[in-house]
Structure formats: structure tokens, C-alpha cells
Design a protein around this motif. Sequence first.
Motif, mmCIF file in Angstrom:
data_model
loop_
_atom_site.group_PDB
_atom_site.id
_atom_site.type_symbol
_atom_site.label_atom_id
_atom_site.label_comp_id
_atom_site.label_asym_id
_atom_site.label_seq_id
_atom_site.Cartn_x
_atom_site.Cartn_y
_atom_site.Cartn_z
ATOM 1 N N LYS A 297 32.277 55.756 43.266
ATOM 2 C CA LYS A 297 33.308 55.185 42.421
ATOM 3 C C LYS A 297 34.101 54.145 43.200
ATOM 4 O O LYS A 297 34.485 54.371 44.345
ATOM 5 N N GLU A 298 34.335 53.000 42.568
ATOM 6 C CA GLU A 298 35.165 51.950 43.145
ATOM 7 C C GLU A 298 36.481 51.918 42.388
ATOM 8 O O GLU A 298 36.535 52.268 41.215
ATOM 9 N N SER A 299 37.527 51.470 43.049
ATOM 10 C CA SER A 299 38.802 51.291 42.368
ATOM 11 C C SER A 299 39.446 50.000 42.844
ATOM 12 O O SER A 299 39.190 49.539 43.961
ATOM 13 N N TRP B 69 34.811 47.338 34.347
ATOM 14 C CA TRP B 69 35.863 48.198 34.877
ATOM 15 C C TRP B 69 36.538 48.957 33.739
ATOM 16 O O TRP B 69 36.589 48.488 32.620
ATOM 17 N N CYS B 70 37.068 50.127 34.047
ATOM 18 C CA CYS B 70 37.786 50.954 33.072
ATOM 19 C C CYS B 70 39.220 51.153 33.568
ATOM 20 O O CYS B 70 39.429 51.516 34.734
ATOM 21 N N HIS C 119 42.341 52.962 34.467
ATOM 22 C CA HIS C 119 42.617 54.354 34.804
ATOM 23 C C HIS C 119 44.108 54.663 34.687
ATOM 24 O O HIS C 119 44.499 55.669 34.107
ATOM 25 N N GLU D 195 38.887 51.516 37.533
ATOM 26 C CA GLU D 195 37.803 52.238 38.183
ATOM 27 C C GLU D 195 36.477 51.779 37.626
ATOM 28 O O GLU D 195 36.377 51.352 36.477
ATOM 29 N N LYS D 196 35.460 51.909 38.478
ATOM 30 C CA LYS D 196 34.108 51.504 38.091
ATOM 31 C C LYS D 196 33.129 52.408 38.827
ATOM 32 O O LYS D 196 33.349 52.737 39.994
ATOM 33 N N GLY D 197 32.093 52.817 38.176
ATOM 34 C CA GLY D 197 31.090 53.669 38.818
ATOM 35 C C GLY D 197 31.170 55.096 38.326
ATOM 36 O O GLY D 197 31.882 55.419 37.382
ATOM 37 N N ASP D 198 30.417 55.979 38.998
ATOM 38 C CA ASP D 198 30.367 57.378 38.569
ATOM 39 C C ASP D 198 31.270 58.284 39.313
ATOM 40 O O ASP D 198 32.027 58.104 40.104
#
Length: 53
Positions: free
Chosen positions: A2-4, A27-28, A30, A50-53
Motif C-alpha cells: 500500500k502506498e500513501s 488513488w482513494c 482515506h 491511499e493506493k494498492g492493497d
Amino acid sequence: MKESECVKVRHHKDVGKTIMEYQRKGWCLHTYACAQAGLGELINHYLLFEKGD
């Protein structure tokens, strides 16, 4: 992994545009927070994406 990324936006009119721009890039949003900067009327807006799992 996960990236932020935290983004500071100075004017409330740009908050929506910034969210849309980051969502198009995958991107989402958060967390969203805002705070007054100093004694003046300037408000800073902080967006955590955030992006990724």
C-alpha cells in the motif's frame, strides 16, 4: 504494498478538483482534515490518499 500520499490544499475551492484528479490516477481518499494556519483566516486542507492493497 500500500502506498500513501498526503496533499496540502490551500483553498477550499480546490479540494474537490484535487480529489477528482487523484481518483483518476487510481488513488482513494482515506482521510480529510483541515486546520487554521496561524492567527489569520487561512485554512489549510489536508488530504490523505491511499493506493494498492
